[in-house]
Scaffold this motif. Structure first.
Motif, mmCIF file in Angstrom:
data_model
loop_
_atom_site.group_PDB
_atom_site.id
_atom_site.type_symbol
_atom_site.label_atom_id
_atom_site.label_comp_id
_atom_site.label_asym_id
_atom_site.label_seq_id
_atom_site.Cartn_x
_atom_site.Cartn_y
_atom_site.Cartn_z
ATOM 1 N N ARG A 150 0.813 -1.221 0.000
ATOM 2 C CA ARG A 150 0.000 0.000 0.000
ATOM 3 C C ARG A 150 0.847 1.272 0.000
ATOM 4 N N LEU A 151 2.130 1.137 0.116
ATOM 5 C CA LEU A 151 2.998 2.324 0.026
ATOM 6 C C LEU A 151 2.937 2.899 -1.381
ATOM 7 N N SER A 152 3.242 4.170 -1.483
ATOM 8 C CA SER A 152 3.322 4.766 -2.820
ATOM 9 C C SER A 152 4.503 4.132 -3.570
ATOM 10 N N ASP A 153 4.477 4.233 -4.896
ATOM 11 C CA ASP A 153 5.539 3.621 -5.703
ATOM 12 C C ASP A 153 6.917 4.147 -5.303
ATOM 13 N N GLU A 154 6.997 5.452 -5.084
ATOM 14 C CA GLU A 154 8.294 6.061 -4.734
ATOM 15 C C GLU A 154 8.808 5.540 -3.400
ATOM 16 N N GLN A 155 7.905 5.479 -2.416
ATOM 17 C CA GLN A 155 8.337 5.013 -1.093
ATOM 18 C C GLN A 155 8.623 3.514 -1.103
ATOM 19 N N ARG A 156 7.822 2.780 -1.843
ATOM 20 C CA ARG A 156 7.990 1.333 -1.847
ATOM 21 C C ARG A 156 9.311 0.921 -2.483
ATOM 22 N N GLU A 157 9.656 1.560 -3.585
ATOM 23 C CA GLU A 157 10.901 1.159 -4.246
ATOM 24 C C GLU A 157 12.111 1.448 -3.354
ATOM 25 N N VAL A 158 12.047 2.584 -2.635
ATOM 26 C CA VAL A 158 13.160 2.909 -1.742
ATOM 27 C C VAL A 158 13.209 1.914 -0.576
ATOM 28 N N PHE A 159 12.042 1.630 -0.015
ATOM 29 C CA PHE A 159 11.998 0.689 1.109
ATOM 30 C C PHE A 159 12.501 -0.700 0.695
#
Lengths: 217, 224
Positions: B156-165
């Protein structure tokens, strides 16, 4: 005020502390600051718990068929690259110059054989007599009977002229004379001199001299 | 003659070792050593696949993108400069593939509440993952339950946050390398990571007591 700034700086660096991306002395100083900000320390603890939970998420295994497909393409590309790497560079001919002495020796042999052949043929030409003796009883041109009457000189003039020399004919042809139809003319360049089958004809001047002598008699 | 000897020696070169750096292996592959690429593939295939899967959340699509990513590595091997870090280059290609696929599929992705989530097609649906759906509200949460919740929260994270995480948490990439892959500053990456962690913390707030204790510093994951 300074506490608020400290807290802000602490929060900004919390991520680096969580993932151990700080130098040891800076990490130690940051941990000491956390003691003064229990809420920030609590957040760090929750993030650490989150990381522990995320570590439980299983990793997926890719399909082995994909692995083989990729490897097959890579092997083809590697073979191609190896072929290009072994292709001789543009200066490779310099390396091949090591064969130059052998090539030079071969060239000398060919040249020598050619010269030997030419010399042999020249010697054969020289050995063949250029003039054959006329057969017995056959009159030569010089001994041919003069036409009757006193107009030997006129008869001489009326006689067909000696065919011009080939070289002369060749020159005329080159000066723009129309080419005759028919089969191609044989080359006027004579590569090999054949011995004449008949006796050489006397030149025009000597014939007229002999005719004038006969008249004077 | 000399060329033939050099060719034979090159072909008989030692096989790539386990300790060889990615950049060394890539250089050997550029010169025609297929075994070097095989080693690279063994080393990164699984991690790249999981990275792509976390981005697109579709197993079949992730397989296609994994294949496309490594085929691009093969195709563009000549243009690879040993000065650049191999993993940065590799993950940049994989990320671009993932983003393109997400753009293509964006208009047709409408996850159903009954659709199975995660790698298992017969797994739990989104409805199952929503908090507060237990009958009595006092159902004990076990480890697998927590895992599923964490996966859903990451999705459910945004794409930007998910890729970094995903890159930092699962691929163990330093922030500096992530910045190189994404093409933004390191501070921006750290900021996105903070937001991602906060969003995950809030999403799992109901299970805070069930999360593993975090008294000690987090040990490094054994994933490579």
């Amino acid at each position: 005020m300074s506490t608020a700034r400290e807290r802000e700086a602490l929060e900004e660096r919390l991520v680096e502390l969580l993932y151990d991306e700080l130098p040891p002395d800076e990490a130690e100083a940051l941990r000491a600051q956390l003691a003064e900000h229990p809420d920030v320390a609590e957040r760090l603890a929750q993030w650490q718990a989150l990381r522990r939970a995320a570590a439980e998420v299983p990793e997926l295994e890719p399909d082995p068929q994909v692995h083989y497909d990729i490897l097959r393409a890579a092997r083809l590309a590697a073979d191609e690259a190896a072929g290009e790497a072994t292709k001789p560079p543009w200066w490779a001919f310099l390396v091949n110059l090591s064969f130059a002495p052998a090539l030079a020796a071969l060239g000398l042999v060919v040249l020598g054989a050619g010269m030997l052949l030419v010399l042999t043929r020249t010697y054969e030409d020289a050995a063949v007599p250029r003039q054959e003796a006329p057969a017995a009883g056959e009159p030569t041109a010089a001994q041919a009977p003069a036409p009757a009457g006193g107009d030997a000189l006129a008869a001489e003039k009326a006689a067909p002229a000696w065919p011009p020399r080939r070289r002369r004919r060749h020159r005329v042809a080159r000066q723009g004379a129309p080419r005759r139809a028919g089969p191609p003319r044989r080359s006027t360049i004579r590569t090999r001199r054949r011995p004449r089958a008949t006796a050489r004809r006397p030149t025009r001047s000597s014939a007229s001299w002999r005719a004038s002598r006969r008249l004077s008699r | 003659m000399l060329n033939l000897i050099l060719m034979a020696l090159r072909r008989r070169a030692a096989p790539p070792g386990d300790d060889d750096a990615d950049e060394v292996l890539m250089e050997r592959f550029r010169k025609g050593d297929a075994r070097a690429f095989e080693r690279l593939l063994e080393r990164h295939e699984k991690a790249v696949y999981n990275f792509i899967f976390r981005l697109v959340r579709d197993r079949e699509l992730a397989h296609d993108l994994l294949q496309e990513t490594f085929l691009r590595v093969v195709k563009n091997a000549k243009g690879y400069s040993p000065k650049a870090k191999f993993t940065t280059w590799l993950y940049t290609i994989a990320r671009n593939q993932g983003i393109d696929a997400l753009r293509r599929a964006k208009h047709r992705r409408h996850p159903s509440l009954d659709q199975a989530q995660g790698p298992d097609p017969d797994g739990r649906t989104l409805m199952d993952k929503l908090p507060g759906n237990s009958d009595d509200g006092f159902e004990r949460t076990d480890a697998s339950e927590i895992r599923v919740r964490v996966e859903a929260a990451i999705d459910r994270l945004s794409d930007e946050q998910r890729e970094v995480f995903v890159m930092r948490e699962f691929q163990q990439m330093p922030f500096k390398d992530i910045a190189g892959v994404v093409g933004v500053s390191e501070n921006t990456i750290k900021s996105r990571m903070r937001y991602a962690l906060e969003n995950l913390r809030l999403a799992l707030a109901d299970y805070a007591d069930d999360l593993p204790n975090a008294v000690d510093p987090v040990p490094a994951r054994s994933r490579a």
